[in-house]
Design a protein around this motif. Structure first.
Motif, PDB file in Angstrom:
ATOM      1  N   THR A  64       0.826  -1.208   0.000  1.00  0.00           N
ATOM      2  CA  THR A  64       0.000   0.000   0.000  1.00  0.00           C
ATOM      3  C   THR A  64       0.859   1.256   0.000  1.00  0.00           C
ATOM      4  O   THR A  64       0.570   2.223  -0.713  1.00  0.00           O
ATOM      5  CB  THR A  64      -0.935   0.001   1.229  1.00  0.00           C
ATOM      6  OG1 THR A  64      -1.752  -1.167   1.198  1.00  0.00           O
ATOM      7  CG2 THR A  64      -1.816   1.242   1.220  1.00  0.00           C
ATOM      8  N   GLN A  65       1.921   1.254   0.784  1.00  0.00           N
ATOM      9  CA  GLN A  65       2.810   2.411   0.836  1.00  0.00           C
ATOM     10  C   GLN A  65       3.496   2.646  -0.511  1.00  0.00           C
ATOM     11  O   GLN A  65       3.622   3.784  -0.978  1.00  0.00           O
ATOM     12  CB  GLN A  65       3.847   2.223   1.942  1.00  0.00           C
ATOM     13  CG  GLN A  65       3.236   2.224   3.341  1.00  0.00           C
ATOM     14  CD  GLN A  65       4.224   1.813   4.412  1.00  0.00           C
ATOM     15  OE1 GLN A  65       5.156   1.035   4.149  1.00  0.00           O
ATOM     16  NE2 GLN A  65       4.028   2.305   5.629  1.00  0.00           N
TER      17      GLN A  65
ATOM     18  N   ILE B 265       1.552   6.384  -7.219  1.00  0.00           N
ATOM     19  CA  ILE B 265       0.451   7.223  -7.705  1.00  0.00           C
ATOM     20  C   ILE B 265       0.763   8.699  -7.477  1.00  0.00           C
ATOM     21  O   ILE B 265       0.511   9.548  -8.341  1.00  0.00           O
ATOM     22  CB  ILE B 265      -0.873   6.834  -7.024  1.00  0.00           C
ATOM     23  CG1 ILE B 265      -1.276   5.405  -7.403  1.00  0.00           C
ATOM     24  CG2 ILE B 265      -1.980   7.817  -7.402  1.00  0.00           C
ATOM     25  CD1 ILE B 265      -1.512   5.193  -8.880  1.00  0.00           C
ATOM     26  N   SER B 266       1.333   9.014  -6.330  1.00  0.00           N
ATOM     27  CA  SER B 266       1.672  10.414  -6.028  1.00  0.00           C
ATOM     28  C   SER B 266       2.727  10.938  -6.995  1.00  0.00           C
ATOM     29  O   SER B 266       2.607  12.053  -7.525  1.00  0.00           O
ATOM     30  CB  SER B 266       2.167  10.533  -4.582  1.00  0.00           C
ATOM     31  OG  SER B 266       1.183  10.104  -3.665  1.00  0.00           O
ATOM     32  N   LEU B 267       3.761  10.149  -7.248  1.00  0.00           N
ATOM     33  CA  LEU B 267       4.826  10.573  -8.156  1.00  0.00           C
ATOM     34  C   LEU B 267       4.311  10.723  -9.585  1.00  0.00           C
ATOM     35  O   LEU B 267       4.679  11.668 -10.298  1.00  0.00           O
ATOM     36  CB  LEU B 267       5.986   9.578  -8.107  1.00  0.00           C
ATOM     37  CG  LEU B 267       6.804   9.562  -6.809  1.00  0.00           C
ATOM     38  CD1 LEU B 267       7.819   8.427  -6.842  1.00  0.00           C
ATOM     39  CD2 LEU B 267       7.507  10.898  -6.604  1.00  0.00           C
ATOM     40  N   VAL B 268       3.456   9.806 -10.007  1.00  0.00           N
ATOM     41  CA  VAL B 268       2.884   9.886 -11.360  1.00  0.00           C
ATOM     42  C   VAL B 268       2.025  11.133 -11.496  1.00  0.00           C
ATOM     43  O   VAL B 268       2.107  11.858 -12.507  1.00  0.00           O
ATOM     44  CB  VAL B 268       2.060   8.620 -11.673  1.00  0.00           C
ATOM     45  CG1 VAL B 268       1.263   8.807 -12.964  1.00  0.00           C
ATOM     46  CG2 VAL B 268       2.971   7.414 -11.798  1.00  0.00           C
TER      47      VAL B 268
ATOM     48  N   LEU C  93      -7.778  10.317  -6.944  1.00  0.00           N
ATOM     49  CA  LEU C  93      -9.102  10.043  -6.380  1.00  0.00           C
ATOM     50  C   LEU C  93      -9.569   8.644  -6.758  1.00  0.00           C
ATOM     51  O   LEU C  93     -10.021   7.865  -5.917  1.00  0.00           O
ATOM     52  CB  LEU C  93     -10.109  11.090  -6.868  1.00  0.00           C
ATOM     53  CG  LEU C  93      -9.988  12.501  -6.291  1.00  0.00           C
ATOM     54  CD1 LEU C  93     -10.995  13.430  -6.961  1.00  0.00           C
ATOM     55  CD2 LEU C  93     -10.204  12.489  -4.789  1.00  0.00           C
ATOM     56  N   VAL C  94      -9.457   8.331  -8.045  1.00  0.00           N
ATOM     57  CA  VAL C  94      -9.877   7.013  -8.517  1.00  0.00           C
ATOM     58  C   VAL C  94      -8.963   5.923  -7.962  1.00  0.00           C
ATOM     59  O   VAL C  94      -9.423   4.871  -7.498  1.00  0.00           O
ATOM     60  CB  VAL C  94      -9.889   6.989 -10.057  1.00  0.00           C
ATOM     61  CG1 VAL C  94     -10.188   5.581 -10.568  1.00  0.00           C
ATOM     62  CG2 VAL C  94     -10.904   7.975 -10.601  1.00  0.00           C
ATOM     63  N   ALA C  95      -7.658   6.186  -7.982  1.00  0.00           N
ATOM     64  CA  ALA C  95      -6.697   5.165  -7.559  1.00  0.00           C
ATOM     65  C   ALA C  95      -6.808   4.859  -6.073  1.00  0.00           C
ATOM     66  O   ALA C  95      -6.670   3.695  -5.658  1.00  0.00           O
ATOM     67  CB  ALA C  95      -5.276   5.639  -7.884  1.00  0.00           C
TER      68      ALA C  95
ATOM     69  N   GLY D 143      -9.578   0.973  -2.461  1.00  0.00           N
ATOM     70  CA  GLY D 143      -9.679   0.728  -1.029  1.00  0.00           C
ATOM     71  C   GLY D 143      -8.599   1.329  -0.154  1.00  0.00           C
ATOM     72  O   GLY D 143      -8.567   1.052   1.051  1.00  0.00           O
ATOM     73  N   VAL D 144      -7.720   2.135  -0.714  1.00  0.00           N
ATOM     74  CA  VAL D 144      -6.711   2.794   0.132  1.00  0.00           C
ATOM     75  C   VAL D 144      -7.394   3.798   1.063  1.00  0.00           C
ATOM     76  O   VAL D 144      -7.036   3.940   2.234  1.00  0.00           O
ATOM     77  CB  VAL D 144      -5.648   3.486  -0.743  1.00  0.00           C
ATOM     78  CG1 VAL D 144      -4.639   4.229   0.122  1.00  0.00           C
ATOM     79  CG2 VAL D 144      -4.943   2.460  -1.623  1.00  0.00           C
ATOM     80  N   LEU D 145      -8.380   4.519   0.544  1.00  0.00           N
ATOM     81  CA  LEU D 145      -9.200   5.432   1.337  1.00  0.00           C
ATOM     82  C   LEU D 145     -10.648   4.958   1.292  1.00  0.00           C
ATOM     83  O   LEU D 145     -11.059   4.280   0.343  1.00  0.00           O
ATOM     84  CB  LEU D 145      -9.102   6.862   0.782  1.00  0.00           C
ATOM     85  CG  LEU D 145      -7.707   7.511   0.793  1.00  0.00           C
ATOM     86  CD1 LEU D 145      -7.756   8.879   0.134  1.00  0.00           C
ATOM     87  CD2 LEU D 145      -7.158   7.622   2.217  1.00  0.00           C
ATOM     88  N   ASN D 146     -11.419   5.334   2.313  1.00  0.00           N
ATOM     89  CA  ASN D 146     -12.816   4.906   2.368  1.00  0.00           C
ATOM     90  C   ASN D 146     -13.728   6.113   2.577  1.00  0.00           C
ATOM     91  O   ASN D 146     -13.279   7.264   2.564  1.00  0.00           O
ATOM     92  CB  ASN D 146     -13.022   3.873   3.471  1.00  0.00           C
ATOM     93  CG  ASN D 146     -12.517   4.361   4.823  1.00  0.00           C
ATOM     94  OD1 ASN D 146     -12.693   5.537   5.159  1.00  0.00           O
ATOM     95  ND2 ASN D 146     -11.890   3.477   5.582  1.00  0.00           N
TER      96      ASN D 146
END
Length: 235
Positions: A26-27, A33-36, A62-64, A69-72
């Motif tokens: 997850t990390q 995703i943040s770097l992209v 947002l989608v990723a 499921g990383v955020l709920n």
């Protein structure tokens, strides 16, 4: 350090407990995703015909994060929606100023005031106006309203115009205004932080004591060192 002098009150600095847990998937996923996303923002000028505006790129995390499921929903409901609405209100305000013709009228009025003045004097005037305005409204709102005016005036100046220099100096000054809790989103978040007893860590008095002098110093650096550097690189 000068204002708070922590060495007079802090008797012990407790070390943080080191995190010995191995890095999990997850990390790594969040980092990628943040770097992209940041990379796409940085390359937006070259990739805009494929990715669209920067706001569309912002849909990617947002989608990723929510889609996998990383955020709920609890994280979603915990967002600072007042800050989001403030930013979107600033966007609407900036677009209204532009589409109503008010932007053109203001630009024409300022053009008459600065007509014939030296570029450095114009920069000093604009940065001072930006400093005052963005101290009382958020940086985002101030930038959306003021920067188009700066660009219009810079393009209309006679001779060798430098709209890029004026816009860049004004943009830096937007971030340099920090004298009140409402001056920007970081200030708003800072003044909202509370300790375990419900007491805020900082107040308006703290921003006046520390933020105002820092804003004035930032103004001085931008109109001197920043101005020279921007001329040097051809702005």
């Amino acid at each position: 350090l000068v204002v708070y002098r922590p060495w007079t009150k802090t008797t012990e600095v407790r070390p943080l407990k080191p995190n010995t847990d191995p890095i999990n998937f997850t990390q790594v996923y969040v980092c990628v995703i943040s770097l992209v996303t940041v990379g796409l923002w940085c390359a937006n000028t070259a990739l805009q015909r494929y990715t669209g505006e920067m706001g569309i790129v912002a849909i990617l995390p947002l989608v990723a994060f929510f889609g996998f499921g990383v955020l709920n929903k609890d994280d979603f409901n915990g967002f600072l929606w007042n800050v989001v609405m403030l930013a979107m209100g600033g966007s609407a305000l900036g677009e209204a100023v532009k589409s109503s013709g008010l932007l053109l009228s203001i630009a024409e009025g300022i053009k008459e005031v600065v007509d014939g003045l030296d570029l450095w004097i114009v920069t000093v005037i604009f940065c001072a106006c930006v400093l005052v305005c963005t101290t009382f409204v958020s940086h985002t709102v101030g930038a959306m309203v003021i920067l188009p005016i700066v660009q219009s005036v810079g393009e209309a100046m006679p001779g060798n115009t430098h709209p890029k220099l004026l816009v860049m100096a004004s943009a830096l000054m937007c971030s340099g205004a920090m004298g009140l809790p409402v001056s920007g989103f970081p200030n708003m978040n800072a003044v909202a932080l509370e300790d375990s007893t419900g007491q805020t860590y900082v107040s308006t008095k703290d921003f006046l004591a520390v933020g105002m002098p820092c804003s004035v110093m930032a103004y001085g650096v931008i109109v001197t060192v920043g101005y020279a550097l921007m001329l040097l690189i051809g702005f």
